[in-house]
Write a protein that holds these residues in place. Structure first.
Motif, PDB file in Angstrom:
ATOM      1  N   ALA A   1       0.875  -1.171   0.000  1.00  0.00           N
ATOM      2  CA  ALA A   1       0.000   0.000   0.000  1.00  0.00           C
ATOM      3  C   ALA A   1       0.913   1.223   0.000  1.00  0.00           C
ATOM      4  CB  ALA A   1      -0.912  -0.005   1.227  1.00  0.00           C
ATOM      5  N   VAL A   2       1.158   1.755  -1.187  1.00  0.00           N
ATOM      6  CA  VAL A   2       2.156   2.817  -1.349  1.00  0.00           C
ATOM      7  C   VAL A   2       1.509   4.176  -1.112  1.00  0.00           C
ATOM      8  CG1 VAL A   2       3.840   3.858  -2.896  1.00  0.00           C
ATOM      9  CG2 VAL A   2       3.463   1.381  -2.950  1.00  0.00           C
ATOM     10  N   ASN A   3       1.852   4.776   0.008  1.00  0.00           N
ATOM     11  CA  ASN A   3       1.200   5.997   0.459  1.00  0.00           C
ATOM     12  C   ASN A   3       1.951   7.272   0.110  1.00  0.00           C
ATOM     13  OD1 ASN A   3       2.972   4.627   2.335  1.00  0.00           O
ATOM     14  ND2 ASN A   3       2.665   6.358   3.710  1.00  0.00           N
ATOM     15  N   GLY A   4       3.151   7.163  -0.433  1.00  0.00           N
ATOM     16  CA  GLY A   4       3.941   8.356  -0.756  1.00  0.00           C
ATOM     17  C   GLY A   4       5.116   7.957  -1.628  1.00  0.00           C
TER      18      GLY A   4
ATOM     19  N   ASP B   1       3.463  -8.967  -4.151  1.00  0.00           N
ATOM     20  CA  ASP B   1       2.563  -9.596  -5.113  1.00  0.00           C
ATOM     21  C   ASP B   1       1.671  -8.586  -5.808  1.00  0.00           C
ATOM     22  OD1 ASP B   1       2.798 -12.710  -4.631  1.00  0.00           O
ATOM     23  OD2 ASP B   1       2.848 -11.754  -2.665  1.00  0.00           O
ATOM     24  N   LEU B   2       1.172  -7.616  -5.059  1.00  0.00           N
ATOM     25  CA  LEU B   2       0.243  -6.617  -5.582  1.00  0.00           C
ATOM     26  C   LEU B   2       0.635  -5.243  -5.049  1.00  0.00           C
ATOM     27  CD1 LEU B   2      -3.026  -8.601  -4.777  1.00  0.00           C
ATOM     28  CD2 LEU B   2      -2.018  -8.348  -7.063  1.00  0.00           C
ATOM     29  N   THR B   3       0.348  -4.207  -5.819  1.00  0.00           N
ATOM     30  CA  THR B   3       0.608  -2.841  -5.366  1.00  0.00           C
ATOM     31  C   THR B   3      -0.616  -1.974  -5.590  1.00  0.00           C
ATOM     32  OG1 THR B   3       2.995  -2.942  -5.834  1.00  0.00           O
ATOM     33  CG2 THR B   3       1.992  -0.759  -5.681  1.00  0.00           C
ATOM     34  N   ILE B   4      -1.092  -1.366  -4.509  1.00  0.00           N
ATOM     35  CA  ILE B   4      -2.135  -0.343  -4.591  1.00  0.00           C
ATOM     36  C   ILE B   4      -1.475   0.971  -4.213  1.00  0.00           C
ATOM     37  CG2 ILE B   4      -4.373   0.437  -3.741  1.00  0.00           C
ATOM     38  CD1 ILE B   4      -5.059  -2.430  -3.077  1.00  0.00           C
ATOM     39  N   ALA B   5      -1.640   1.982  -5.028  1.00  0.00           N
ATOM     40  CA  ALA B   5      -0.959   3.252  -4.809  1.00  0.00           C
ATOM     41  C   ALA B   5      -1.942   4.375  -4.541  1.00  0.00           C
ATOM     42  CB  ALA B   5      -0.098   3.606  -6.021  1.00  0.00           C
ATOM     43  N   ALA B   6      -1.571   5.258  -3.627  1.00  0.00           N
ATOM     44  CA  ALA B   6      -2.307   6.499  -3.453  1.00  0.00           C
ATOM     45  C   ALA B   6      -2.065   7.381  -4.669  1.00  0.00           C
ATOM     46  CB  ALA B   6      -1.841   7.207  -2.187  1.00  0.00           C
TER      47      ALA B   6
ATOM     48  N   CYS C   1       2.730   4.885 -13.420  1.00  0.00           N
ATOM     49  CA  CYS C   1       3.087   3.514 -13.056  1.00  0.00           C
ATOM     50  C   CYS C   1       1.949   2.553 -13.360  1.00  0.00           C
ATOM     51  CB  CYS C   1       3.470   3.443 -11.581  1.00  0.00           C
ATOM     52  SG  CYS C   1       5.053   4.234 -11.230  1.00  0.00           S
ATOM     53  N   MET C   2       0.732   3.039 -13.277  1.00  0.00           N
ATOM     54  CA  MET C   2      -0.426   2.220 -13.651  1.00  0.00           C
ATOM     55  C   MET C   2      -0.350   1.894 -15.143  1.00  0.00           C
ATOM     56  SD  MET C   2      -3.368   1.062 -12.326  1.00  0.00           S
ATOM     57  CE  MET C   2      -5.013   0.559 -12.846  1.00  0.00           C
ATOM     58  N   GLU C   3       0.032   2.864 -15.945  1.00  0.00           N
ATOM     59  CA  GLU C   3       0.125   2.666 -17.387  1.00  0.00           C
ATOM     60  C   GLU C   3       1.206   1.653 -17.747  1.00  0.00           C
ATOM     61  OE1 GLU C   3       0.707   6.443 -19.202  1.00  0.00           O
ATOM     62  OE2 GLU C   3      -1.235   7.249 -18.561  1.00  0.00           O
ATOM     63  N   MET C   4       2.305   1.644 -16.983  1.00  0.00           N
ATOM     64  CA  MET C   4       3.395   0.701 -17.270  1.00  0.00           C
ATOM     65  C   MET C   4       3.218  -0.628 -16.535  1.00  0.00           C
ATOM     66  SD  MET C   4       6.711   2.257 -15.171  1.00  0.00           S
ATOM     67  CE  MET C   4       6.458   4.022 -15.377  1.00  0.00           C
ATOM     68  N   LYS C   5       2.040  -0.812 -15.917  1.00  0.00           N
ATOM     69  CA  LYS C   5       1.692  -2.049 -15.219  1.00  0.00           C
ATOM     70  C   LYS C   5       2.584  -2.317 -14.002  1.00  0.00           C
ATOM     71  CE  LYS C   5      -0.451  -4.426 -19.155  1.00  0.00           C
ATOM     72  NZ  LYS C   5      -0.805  -3.194 -19.821  1.00  0.00           N
ATOM     73  N   LEU C   6       3.101  -1.254 -13.412  1.00  0.00           N
ATOM     74  CA  LEU C   6       3.934  -1.381 -12.226  1.00  0.00           C
ATOM     75  C   LEU C   6       3.095  -1.353 -10.948  1.00  0.00           C
ATOM     76  CD1 LEU C   6       6.814  -1.660 -11.203  1.00  0.00           C
ATOM     77  CD2 LEU C   6       7.079   0.814 -11.382  1.00  0.00           C
ATOM     78  N   VAL C   7       1.879  -0.827 -11.039  1.00  0.00           N
ATOM     79  CA  VAL C   7       0.933  -0.880  -9.922  1.00  0.00           C
ATOM     80  C   VAL C   7      -0.383  -1.451 -10.434  1.00  0.00           C
ATOM     81  CG1 VAL C   7       2.011   1.144  -8.842  1.00  0.00           C
ATOM     82  CG2 VAL C   7      -0.067   1.433 -10.186  1.00  0.00           C
ATOM     83  N   ASN C   8      -1.145  -2.054  -9.536  1.00  0.00           N
ATOM     84  CA  ASN C   8      -2.411  -2.678  -9.911  1.00  0.00           C
ATOM     85  C   ASN C   8      -3.593  -1.724  -9.871  1.00  0.00           C
ATOM     86  OD1 ASN C   8      -0.714  -4.934  -8.289  1.00  0.00           O
ATOM     87  ND2 ASN C   8      -1.847  -5.874  -9.961  1.00  0.00           N
ATOM     88  N   LYS C   9      -3.517  -0.746  -8.935  1.00  0.00           N
ATOM     89  CA  LYS C   9      -4.671   0.117  -8.728  1.00  0.00           C
ATOM     90  C   LYS C   9      -4.225   1.430  -8.116  1.00  0.00           C
ATOM     91  CE  LYS C   9      -9.318  -0.114  -6.643  1.00  0.00           C
ATOM     92  NZ  LYS C   9     -10.240  -0.967  -5.846  1.00  0.00           N
TER      93      LYS C   9
END
Length: 266
Positions: free
Chosen positions: A108-111, A125-130, A178-186
């Motif tokens: 859970a990437v907050n910053g 395994d998964l990354t959700i980003a603020a 990063c979402m566009e490059m598939k580095l984060v899931n959401k």
């Protein structure tokens, strides 16, 4: 273990691990890494736990990698207070623990997720980003690198060209990029980040734990050879830290001055 650098709690089948050094943007030192390994192993051994959420304390940073002010203490060139194959940080051990724990790990990437902190989210395994999060590498700017999972596995995710760009230029990228490059899931609003991570963890808990475990092992199999590359990387990094070139990166960062790497091209 007495925890000083992280927060750790387990509730309703979910383990929450928070890097708790917001005063230094959650940069890690040897003790931080040791505590993270302990927490992940505790979650591994607890059969009640089905998912792990990794995040950083505060609103500014997830993690910005190794604490440069800890590098070179006690007369050495690596980080003080640990082993880690000569660099003083058991980073390789932490990476293997996150990959091998038979339960999904959600970052859970907050910053800021920069440097070694960027690598941590990459191997989860998964990354959700603020929507306020920023991602990028900094190793070559401060006389360091991760030539294992931080580069080889990154290339599997975003492709060779983009991975080289990330490492060679050391620029920062928004959550949407990063979402566009598939580095984060959401990507979610910052205020909803923990809720979103919790929601995904709860969904995982509704699935067969054996199926999830075997799927994770299967996903890992294709990139398992990177472990050997990572061992070589950390061994070479220990030697690199013992050079004036690496020291120049650290000193420039601490002294807040432009780095002078050109002298090492002569």
């Amino acid at each position: 273990m007495e925890l000083t650098d992280i927060l750790y709690d387990k509730q309703n089948g979910i383990a929450n691990i928070t890097i708790n050094r917001p005063e230094v943007y959650n940069a890690f030192r040897a003790k931080t890494i040791q505590e993270l390994i302990w927490a992940f192993r505790d979650a591994w051994d607890d059969k009640r736990i089905g998912a792990v959420i990794l995040t950083g304390a505060g609103e500014k940073a997830f993690c910005v990698g190794g604490d440069q002010k800890e590098k070179g203490d006690e007369g050495g060139y690596g980080y003080s207070g640990g082993l880690g194959g000569g660099i003083g940080l058991e980073v390789e051990n932490l990476h293997q623990t996150i990959r091998n724990i038979p339960k999904p790990v959600i970052a859970a990437v907050n910053g800021y997720a920069i440097g070694g902190g960027h690598v941590l989210h990459v191997i989860c395994d998964l990354t959700i980003a603020a929507d306020t999060a920023k991602f990028g590498q900094s190793g070559p700017k401060v006389g360091s690198y991760d030539a294992g999972y931080g580069s080889a596995y990154l290339a599997r995710i975003v492709g060779e060209k983009k991975a080289r760009e990330i490492w060679y230029l050391c620029e920062q990228y928004t959550a949407e990029e990063c979402m566009e490059m598939k580095l984060v899931n959401k990507v979610v609003p910052a205020a909803n980040l923990q809720e979103a991570a919790q929601e995904w963890a709860e969904k995982i808990l509704q699935k067969s734990p054996t199926a999830i475990k075997m799927l994770k092992y299967s996903f890992n199999a294709d990139s398992a050879s990177i472990q050997g590359i990572s061992q070589l990387s950390m061994g070479s990094l220990a030697m690199f830290y013992d050079t004036e070139e690496s020291q120049e990166g650290k000193n420039a960062f601490i002294e807040k001055r432009p780095v002078e790497f050109n002298k090492f091209r002569k």
